[in-house]
Design a protein around this motif. Structure first.
Motif, short mmCIF file in Angstrom:
data_model
loop_
_atom_site.label_atom_id
_atom_site.label_comp_id
_atom_site.label_asym_id
_atom_site.label_seq_id
_atom_site.Cartn_x
_atom_site.Cartn_y
_atom_site.Cartn_z
N GLY A 5 -4.94 48.78 21.87
CA GLY A 5 -3.49 48.86 21.87
C GLY A 5 -2.84 47.95 22.90
O GLY A 5 -3.43 47.63 23.92
N ALA A 6 -1.61 47.53 22.62
CA ALA A 6 -0.86 46.65 23.50
C ALA A 6 0.28 47.41 24.16
O ALA A 6 0.83 48.35 23.58
N VAL A 7 0.63 46.97 25.38
CA VAL A 7 1.72 47.61 26.12
C VAL A 7 3.03 46.93 25.74
O VAL A 7 3.34 45.83 26.20
N GLN A 8 3.81 47.58 24.88
CA GLN A 8 5.08 47.03 24.44
C GLN A 8 6.22 48.02 24.67
O GLN A 8 7.30 47.88 24.12
N ARG A 9 5.98 49.00 25.52
CA ARG A 9 7.00 49.98 25.90
C ARG A 9 6.48 50.75 27.10
O ARG A 9 5.33 50.60 27.49
N LYS A 10 7.32 51.60 27.68
CA LYS A 10 6.87 52.44 28.79
C LYS A 10 5.82 53.41 28.27
O LYS A 10 6.02 54.08 27.26
N LEU A 40 -0.24 69.51 29.05
CA LEU A 40 -0.40 68.25 28.32
C LEU A 40 0.91 67.85 27.66
O LEU A 40 1.63 68.68 27.10
N ASN A 41 1.20 66.55 27.72
CA ASN A 41 2.40 66.00 27.14
C ASN A 41 2.34 66.11 25.60
O ASN A 41 1.31 65.80 25.00
N GLU A 42 3.44 66.53 25.01
CA GLU A 42 3.49 66.64 23.54
C GLU A 42 3.22 65.30 22.87
O GLU A 42 2.59 65.24 21.80
N LYS A 43 3.66 64.21 23.51
CA LYS A 43 3.41 62.87 22.94
C LYS A 43 1.91 62.57 22.88
O LYS A 43 1.43 61.92 21.94
N ALA A 44 1.17 63.04 23.89
CA ALA A 44 -0.28 62.84 23.90
C ALA A 44 -0.95 63.63 22.78
O ALA A 44 -1.85 63.14 22.10
N LEU A 45 -0.50 64.85 22.58
CA LEU A 45 -1.08 65.69 21.53
C LEU A 45 -0.77 65.12 20.15
O LEU A 45 -1.64 65.10 19.26
N GLU A 46 0.46 64.62 19.96
CA GLU A 46 0.84 64.03 18.68
C GLU A 46 0.02 62.78 18.37
O GLU A 46 -0.23 62.45 17.21
N ILE A 53 -9.71 56.72 23.11
CA ILE A 53 -10.71 56.03 23.92
C ILE A 53 -10.17 55.85 25.34
O ILE A 53 -9.16 55.17 25.54
N PRO A 54 -10.81 56.47 26.34
CA PRO A 54 -10.34 56.32 27.72
C PRO A 54 -10.82 55.01 28.34
O PRO A 54 -11.99 54.64 28.20
N THR A 55 -9.90 54.30 28.99
CA THR A 55 -10.24 53.03 29.62
C THR A 55 -9.68 52.99 31.04
O THR A 55 -8.77 53.74 31.38
N GLU A 56 -10.22 52.08 31.84
CA GLU A 56 -9.74 51.94 33.21
C GLU A 56 -8.34 51.34 33.23
O GLU A 56 -8.08 50.33 32.58
N LYS A 57 -7.44 51.96 34.00
CA LYS A 57 -6.13 51.37 34.26
C LYS A 57 -6.30 50.38 35.40
O LYS A 57 -6.61 50.75 36.52
N VAL A 58 -6.11 49.11 35.10
CA VAL A 58 -6.31 48.04 36.08
C VAL A 58 -4.99 47.76 36.78
O VAL A 58 -3.93 47.70 36.14
N VAL A 252 -6.15 54.92 31.06
CA VAL A 252 -5.27 54.70 29.91
C VAL A 252 -6.06 55.05 28.65
O VAL A 252 -7.14 54.49 28.41
N TRP A 253 -5.54 56.00 27.89
CA TRP A 253 -6.18 56.40 26.63
C TRP A 253 -5.59 55.58 25.49
O TRP A 253 -4.36 55.52 25.32
N HIS A 254 -6.46 54.95 24.70
CA HIS A 254 -6.04 54.17 23.53
C HIS A 254 -6.25 55.04 22.30
O HIS A 254 -7.39 55.34 21.92
N CYS A 255 -5.15 55.45 21.70
CA CYS A 255 -5.20 56.37 20.56
C CYS A 255 -5.35 55.62 19.25
O CYS A 255 -5.05 54.42 19.15
N ARG A 256 -5.81 56.33 18.25
CA ARG A 256 -6.10 55.70 16.95
C ARG A 256 -4.87 55.09 16.29
O ARG A 256 -4.97 54.11 15.55
N ASP A 257 -3.70 55.66 16.57
CA ASP A 257 -2.47 55.14 15.95
C ASP A 257 -1.86 53.99 16.75
O ASP A 257 -0.76 53.53 16.43
N GLY A 258 -2.57 53.53 17.79
CA GLY A 258 -2.06 52.43 18.61
C GLY A 258 -1.29 52.89 19.83
O GLY A 258 -0.96 52.08 20.71
N CYS A 259 -0.99 54.17 19.90
CA CYS A 259 -0.26 54.71 21.05
C CYS A 259 -1.13 54.68 22.30
O CYS A 259 -2.35 54.85 22.24
N LEU A 260 -0.51 54.47 23.45
CA LEU A 260 -1.20 54.50 24.74
C LEU A 260 -0.67 55.67 25.56
O LEU A 260 0.52 55.96 25.56
#
Length: 324
Positions: A5-10, A40-46, A53-58, A252-260
């Protein structure tokens, strides 16, 4: 490199957050902290966070590769912000506890000017042809990094537009080994990356020196966490504090729908930067054959210096030194 996923918003936090009236450890002169609750944030659950996929926040500054002048270009992050009068009006509205979606912006007068080349981030919403600010009153966006740019000189140092390549830090094919190598900008198109190095965010990874600055690009999602904690705050706290892989700025978790979805150490009241980081505990090899490129790299450029180190291996990123 696998594209994520790409960072294109907060990016929202994993947990619901709350504001505490205490001086921030993350930002100087900020008289409050944003801390995570255990919910847990509702956005994360949705976004199906449990299968993300959990990744390192650089820890660096965000960049973007997209087309400019018909060629792949590196772009620097530049948020369009309201001017003082509009910001004051917006904050008064927020403090009134009303629904901020009803706040009316004057797009012609409320925002600071940006260069003509500025573009809004892809996920910014529009209204009547105008980009809408986020909940903080900012409009995330990008400006192209020109060759020899003074304002974005550290960005400029990691790209060569003649050869159309960028200096990238990523995993090597051998497990447990990092690699610094040139990557075609065309392969990075529409990806976001983090610029790290000597003059970025107080250099938490110890790259280079004042005399010889070193900067590199890291694609977002490049460093997958192999043994992540469960999505429980106590488990995450223990992971950050108790294992070598947890010596990172955040996750940073990369979700299947592209959400971070992200979580910063500061959200849990933990310190950053650290004296020793996980990124700096891994060996790194330089792979840069100058003969692959039909152009002359300037003698002071990072491309010249790294090509002279082709094939060399270092115990840590901070051990990389250039002769002379």
């Amino acid at each position: 490199m696998r594209r994520r996923g790409a960072v294109q918003r907060k990016v929202p936090c994993l947990f619901v957050t709350e504001v505490k009236e205490e001086p921030s450890a993350k930002r100087q002169r900020q008289q409050f902290k944003v801390l995570a609750t255990e919910t847990l944030n509702e956005k994360a659950l949705e976004a199906d966070i449990y299968n993300a996929i959990p990744t390192e926040k650089v820890d660096g500054t965000c960049c973007y590769v997209t087309t400019y002048k018909g060629r792949p270009y590196l772009w620097a992050r530049l948020d369009r912000r309201p001017n003082k009068q509009a910001e004051k009006r917006f904050k008064q509205y927020l403090y009134s506890l009303e629904d901020c979606k009803e706040f009316i912006w004057n797009f012609e007068e409320d925002f600071k000017p940006v260069p003509d080349t500025w573009i809004p981030a892809k996920e910014v919403e529009f209204c009547n042809g105008n980009p809408l600010p986020d909940e903080n009153g900012h409009m995330p966006g990008w400006v192209p990094v020109e060759k020899n740019s003074k304002q974005y000189c550290w960005h400029s140092s990691v790209v060569n537009y003649e050869a159309e390549i960028a200096l990238v830090l990523k995993h090597h094919a051998d497990p447990g080994l990092l690699e610094i190598s040139p990557v075609p900008l065309a392969e990075l198109l529409e990806q976001t990356l983090e610029l790290i190095g000597t003059n970025i965010n107080a250099n938490p990874y110890g790259l280079g020196s004042r005399k010889q600055p070193v900067h590199l690009l890291v694609p977002h999602g490049a460093f997958e966490i192999k043994n992540p904690p469960t999505l429980n705050q106590n488990d995450i706290l223990s992971w950050f504090e108790g294992c070598n892989e947890g010596k990172v700025e955040g996750i940073v978790w990369h979700c299947r729908d592209g959400c971070l979805i992200k979580l910063h150490r500061h959200h849990l009241g933990l310190c950053w930067p650290l004296a020793e980081t996980y990124l700096n505990s891994q060996p790194v090899v330089v792979s840069f054959n100058r003969n692959d490129y039909d152009c002359d790299f300037g003698p002071k450029s990072l491309f010249h210096h790294f090509s002279n180190l082709d094939g060399q291996r270092f115990d840590r990123l901070k051990d990389i030194k250039f002769d002379g």
